[in-house]
Design an enzyme around this catalytic site. Structure first.
Site, mmCIF file in Angstrom:
data_model
loop_
_atom_site.group_PDB
_atom_site.id
_atom_site.type_symbol
_atom_site.label_atom_id
_atom_site.label_comp_id
_atom_site.label_asym_id
_atom_site.label_seq_id
_atom_site.Cartn_x
_atom_site.Cartn_y
_atom_site.Cartn_z
ATOM 1 C CB CYS A 56 44.159 52.785 35.926
ATOM 2 S SG CYS A 56 45.397 51.922 34.938
ATOM 3 C CB CYS A 60 42.921 52.845 28.105
ATOM 4 S SG CYS A 60 44.423 51.950 28.617
ATOM 5 C CB CYS A 63 39.640 52.572 30.499
ATOM 6 S SG CYS A 63 39.482 51.580 32.008
ATOM 7 C CB CYS A 100 37.588 36.877 34.643
ATOM 8 S SG CYS A 100 37.113 35.539 33.555
ATOM 9 C CB CYS A 131 40.665 34.455 33.729
ATOM 10 S SG CYS A 131 41.295 35.635 32.499
ATOM 11 C CB CYS A 191 41.934 35.525 27.807
ATOM 12 S SG CYS A 191 40.402 36.452 27.515
ATOM 13 N NE ARG A 263 34.620 35.252 27.840
ATOM 14 C CZ ARG A 263 35.932 35.081 27.932
ATOM 15 N NH1 ARG A 263 36.751 36.087 27.803
ATOM 16 N NH2 ARG A 263 36.410 33.886 28.175
HETATM 17 N N1 SAM Z 1 44.429 47.295 33.556
HETATM 18 C C1 SAM Z 1 44.562 46.060 32.884
HETATM 19 C C2 SAM Z 1 44.791 46.227 31.406
HETATM 20 O O1 SAM Z 1 44.392 47.229 30.822
HETATM 21 O O2 SAM Z 1 45.360 45.311 30.815
HETATM 22 C C3 SAM Z 1 43.401 45.111 33.108
HETATM 23 C C4 SAM Z 1 41.976 45.657 33.159
HETATM 24 S S1 SAM Z 1 41.357 46.440 31.690
HETATM 25 C C5 SAM Z 1 39.876 47.197 32.286
HETATM 26 C C6 SAM Z 1 40.843 45.064 30.670
HETATM 27 C C7 SAM Z 1 40.224 45.341 29.324
HETATM 28 O O3 SAM Z 1 38.895 45.819 29.479
HETATM 29 C C8 SAM Z 1 40.869 46.385 28.444
HETATM 30 O O4 SAM Z 1 41.974 45.892 27.759
HETATM 31 C C9 SAM Z 1 39.758 46.696 27.470
HETATM 32 O O5 SAM Z 1 39.848 45.876 26.320
HETATM 33 C C10 SAM Z 1 38.484 46.377 28.255
HETATM 34 N N2 SAM Z 1 37.676 47.588 28.497
HETATM 35 C C11 SAM Z 1 37.937 48.565 29.387
HETATM 36 N N3 SAM Z 1 37.018 49.543 29.329
HETATM 37 C C12 SAM Z 1 36.135 49.185 28.365
HETATM 38 C C13 SAM Z 1 34.970 49.789 27.826
HETATM 39 N N4 SAM Z 1 34.533 50.960 28.260
HETATM 40 N N5 SAM Z 1 34.306 49.138 26.850
HETATM 41 C C14 SAM Z 1 34.750 47.945 26.398
HETATM 42 N N6 SAM Z 1 35.846 47.320 26.871
HETATM 43 C C15 SAM Z 1 36.540 47.934 27.832
HETATM 44 FE FE1 SF4 Z 2 44.067 51.139 33.280
HETATM 45 FE FE2 SF4 Z 2 41.687 50.895 32.138
HETATM 46 FE FE3 SF4 Z 2 43.852 51.061 30.618
HETATM 47 FE FE4 SF4 Z 2 43.437 48.838 32.106
HETATM 48 S S1 SF4 Z 2 42.190 49.580 30.413
HETATM 49 S S2 SF4 Z 2 45.345 49.981 31.872
HETATM 50 S S3 SF4 Z 2 42.404 49.741 33.897
HETATM 51 S S4 SF4 Z 2 43.070 52.676 32.004
#
Ligand code: SAM
Ligand code: SF4
Ligand code: DTB
Length: 320
Positions: A56, A60, A63, A100, A131, A191, A263
């Site tokens: 990606c 973040c 992530c 989802c 979802c 959500c 949730r």
């Molecule tokens: N890429 C898209 C986005 O960021 O909107 C969708 C997938 S992203 C993985 C969805 C959500 O997963 C993120 O907004 C975050 O809140 C959650 N998430 C990702 N990594 C995480 C982690 N290590 N621990 C807890 N929540 C996590």
């Molecule tokens: Fe990309 Fe992870 Fe951020 Fe979603 S949460 S935009 S998958 S880096």
């Protein structure tokens, strides 16, 4: 039920005052609201599938799927209908009412969206709610998903506006609010929640919940994620959040958004059964079920079945 329970004008100080209540007082208030709006022993069950994993472009800090972090994750291309249907059928057989699908995109291209719409149709055909979480959406893209019959779109605010810049620099808070408005306008249920345990302050946790509660309409579904620490991400090694403070976050979410389904999302594998029980009392009434979240572990199904039996909880019937 009182209309005055459903407010959209929460002040930050009121929310930090809720966090600061003696725990029994906070739990009493949260659980009372929980009982007046929900069956206290029913828990909605969703199952997650990562339909496009890794690489990606976003940064973040929590992530494992960001291309900017050096995690052990293998990237995968967008899954096909056959693979997704097999997972959806297994989820339904195990008792999930919602399926989802998550994609590691900043935003979907219109061609990606064609494929996701095909997946949504196939999963709907199995009698499951759908979802998806695909990143930012334009108004037209949200409308296409709505027209395809998508039930929910997940897009999290993640944290307070003040702390946000410490966690993500590749898109801004307003981008997220814009996507949420597009989803709402398209008639798709929202959500939206966030992550705690990222080193934020109690004021930041209050700020996240304030943003959610003061949206024009409360999100139907509010995921409260506890950070899953993944080696190679910048937040690996962040100080662990006090479990009681996690339960307080759930309770305050319940007080602010009494009608929403809250949730208990990521992080359950790292939680004790006792903490989860406390969260179900505090107002959590949904979980992700199945051995995997997107890329990280969730509790074994057997452990969750035993937990539900010990607590006298049952799976909620699918809402109509
Ligand atoms: N890429 C898209 C986005 O960021 O909107 C969708 C997938 S992203 C993985 C969805 C959500 O997963 C993120 O907004 C975050 O809140 C959650 N998430 C990702 N990594 C995480 C982690 N290590 N621990 C807890 N929540 C996590
Ligand atoms: Fe990309 Fe992870 Fe951020 Fe979603 S949460 S935009 S998958 S880096
Ligand atoms: C949400 O708030 N939590 C889920 C779902 N929405 C998409 C994702 C949790 C991801 C946890 C880290 C992982 O497994 O990759």
């Amino acid at each position: 039920m009182h209309m005055s329970d459903l407010r959209h004008d929460w002040q930050r100080e009121e929310i930090t005052a809720l966090f600061a209540l003696p725990l029994n007082d906070l739990l009493h208030r949260a659980h009372g609201l929980h009982r007046s709006y929900h069956d206290p022993n029913a828990v909605q069950i969703s199952t997650l599938l990562s339909i496009k994993t890794g690489a990606c472009p976003e940064d973040c800090a929590y992530c494992p799927q960001s291309a900017r972090h050096n995690t052990a994750l293998e990237r995968e291309r967008l899954l096909g209908v056959g693979e997704v249907l097999a997972a959806a059928r297994a989820a339904k057989a195990a008792g999930a009412t919602r399926f989802c699908m998550g994609a590691a995109w900043r935003n979907p291209t219109d061609r990606n969206l064609d494929k996701v719409i095909e997946l949504v149709g196939a999963v709907r055909g199995q009698g499951l709610q759908t979802c998806v979480t695909l990143g930012m959406l334009s108004g037209a893209q949200a409308q296409r998903l709505g027209d395809a019959g998508l039930d929910y779109y997940n897009h999290n605010l993640d944290t307070s506006p003040e702390f946000y810049g410490e966690i993500i620099t590749t898109r801004v808070y307003q981008d997220r609010l814009d996507t949420l408005a597009h989803v709402r306008d398209a008639g798709v249920k929202v959500c939206c929640g966030g992550i705690v345990g990222m080193g934020e302050s109690v004021d930041d946790r209050a700020g996240l919940l304030q943003q959610l509660a003061n949206l024009p309409q409360h999100p139907e579904s509010v995921p409260v994620n506890l950070l899953v620490q993944v080696q190679g991400t910048p937040l690996y090694g962040a100080p662990a959040l006090d479990p009681i403070e996690f339960a307080r976050t759930v309770a305050v979410a319940r007080v602010l958004m009494p009608q929403s389904v809250v949730r208990l999302s990521a992080g359950r594998a790292q939680m004790s059964d006792e903490l989860q029980a406390l969260c179900f009392f505090a107002g959590a009434n949904s979980i992700f079920y199945g051995e995997r979240l997107l890329t990280t572990e969730n509790p074994e199904q057997q452990r969750d079945r035993e937990l539900f039996a010990r607590l006298g909880l049952h799976a909620a019937a699918a809402a109509h």
